[in-house]
Write a protein that holds these residues in place. Structure first.
Motif, short mmCIF file in Angstrom:
data_model
loop_
_atom_site.label_atom_id
_atom_site.label_comp_id
_atom_site.label_asym_id
_atom_site.label_seq_id
_atom_site.Cartn_x
_atom_site.Cartn_y
_atom_site.Cartn_z
N SER A 51 0.85 -1.19 0.00
CA SER A 51 0.00 0.00 0.00
C SER A 51 0.88 1.24 0.00
O SER A 51 2.00 1.22 0.51
CB SER A 51 -0.91 0.00 1.23
N ASP A 52 0.38 2.31 -0.58
CA ASP A 52 1.12 3.57 -0.65
C ASP A 52 0.58 4.61 0.32
O ASP A 52 1.32 5.50 0.75
CB ASP A 52 1.08 4.14 -2.07
N GLU A 53 -0.69 4.53 0.65
CA GLU A 53 -1.33 5.51 1.51
C GLU A 53 -2.54 4.89 2.18
O GLU A 53 -2.99 3.80 1.77
CB GLU A 53 -1.75 6.74 0.70
N PRO A 54 -3.08 5.54 3.22
CA PRO A 54 -4.27 4.99 3.88
C PRO A 54 -5.39 4.72 2.89
O PRO A 54 -5.69 5.54 2.03
CB PRO A 54 -4.66 6.10 4.88
N GLY A 55 -6.00 3.54 3.01
CA GLY A 55 -7.08 3.15 2.12
C GLY A 55 -6.63 2.24 1.00
O GLY A 55 -7.45 1.51 0.41
N ASP A 56 -5.33 2.26 0.67
CA ASP A 56 -4.83 1.42 -0.42
C ASP A 56 -5.03 -0.07 -0.15
O ASP A 56 -5.29 -0.86 -1.06
CB ASP A 56 -3.34 1.68 -0.66
N ALA A 57 -4.86 -0.47 1.11
CA ALA A 57 -4.97 -1.89 1.45
C ALA A 57 -6.37 -2.42 1.17
O ALA A 57 -6.54 -3.60 0.87
CB ALA A 57 -4.58 -2.12 2.91
N VAL A 58 -7.38 -1.54 1.28
CA VAL A 58 -8.75 -1.96 0.94
C VAL A 58 -8.83 -2.35 -0.54
O VAL A 58 -9.34 -3.41 -0.89
CB VAL A 58 -9.76 -0.82 1.24
N THR A 59 -8.30 -1.48 -1.38
CA THR A 59 -8.32 -1.73 -2.82
C THR A 59 -7.52 -2.97 -3.18
O THR A 59 -7.95 -3.81 -3.99
CB THR A 59 -7.77 -0.51 -3.58
#
Length: 301
Positions: A34-42
């Protein structure tokens, strides 16, 4: 079995997450960062269409995002989940009996598979906890460097110690599917736990497999040394006069004077009300040998 690890490369002090990347490579596990908060969701949502097992590498926030992604892909019944603790806060990993990166990969391959509950509040999921009030506000105000040095929990407890004159919001709490009136008043902290250790340290409060939430309302901060050994147990003592405890399948919380800060596994939101419930046995996680399906309660002393 095809396995994918969704990793927060900046988790913790960086040491554990780098070790995790190396161990994943040795086992042929694809790593997606992940690169930023929320990326792990995607990333988790996309991986759910391809993988049999997804490993969440990071802290509680990363675990939350991975579960959210798999849930959004409607794949919680098909995809197995595992945790690699590499964040500042690793409470959920500890709940599952996982204490190190090395052990995490062993558990992901050989650990027992358990069906665990998932907390939901107004569509937002939480695997470990939803915390409202002063602790959520203190956690939001803690910078990453301080969290890494002393931990967000220590900071939050110190804030409790300093907040003798803090006046929490007025709450109305209703329980059950029928939302029967249960409690009203001024609350310093509201703790809604799904995982058995949702404040770090000590024995657990909530059972991950009982289809219920453990709720603790802290009405005022007692006069104790919050950074001393055993402070958390004293704060949450079973018969403490400053606490109200209950377990319920569903909880409606409404603030009557101002919005309240809530932390969903570390993600801060501000709400005037939340409707929290449990999806019984919604997640499939690998657990370690010390995982306790039926945890003992907090000690009385």
């Amino acid at each position: 079995m095809r396995r994918v690890m969704v990793r927060n490369p900046t988790g913790g002090d960086g040491t554990d997450t780098e070790t995790a990347r190396e161990r994943a490579g040795e086992r042929g596990i694809e790593v997606r960062d992940s690169d930023e908060p929320g990326d792990a969701v995607t990333l988790a949502r996309a991986a759910a269409d391809e993988a049999d097992q997804i490993l969440a590498c990071g802290g509680d926030g990363t675990v939350n995002e991975v579960v959210r992604g798999v849930a959004e892909a409607d794949a919680l019944d098909e995809v197995e989940l595992a945790v690699v603790p590499a964040g500042t806060g690793n409470n959920f990993a500890e709940n599952l009996g996982i204490e190190s990166v090395e052990q995490a990969f062993e558990v992901a391959e050989e650990g027992d598979r358990r069906r665990l509950d998932l907390g939901v509040a107004d569509g937002d999921v939480f695997v470990n906890s939803c915390m409202g009030g002063l602790i959520a506000e203190a956690s939001e105000d803690t910078d990453d460097e301080t969290k890494a040095r002393i931990g967000s929990l220590a900071y939050a407890l110190q804030t409790l110690s300093d907040a003798r004159h803090y006046e929490g919001p007025l709450l109305e709490i209703r329980a059950g599917a029928s939302h029967d009136p249960l409690w009203s008043g001024t609350a310093l902290v509201l703790l809604i736990g799904n995982g058995r250790r949702f404040l770090g340290g000590g024995r657990g409060q909530a059972n991950l497999e009982d289809g219920r939430l453990e709720v603790v309302i802290v009405e005022q901060a007692p006069a104790i040394d919050y950074l001393a050994e055993g402070a958390l147990q004293r704060l949450l003592k079973q018969d403490a006069s400053h606490l109200t405890r209950l377990t319920t399948e569903e909880l409606l919380v409404t603030t009557t004077d101002r919005p309240m800060a809530f932390s969903f596994d570390g993600e801060i939101v501000e709400r005037q009300s939340i409707d929290a419930s449990v999806r019984d046995g919604a997640m499939q996680f690998r657990v370690g040998d010390t995982y306790e399906p039926t945890p003992s309660p907090w000690p009385d002393e």
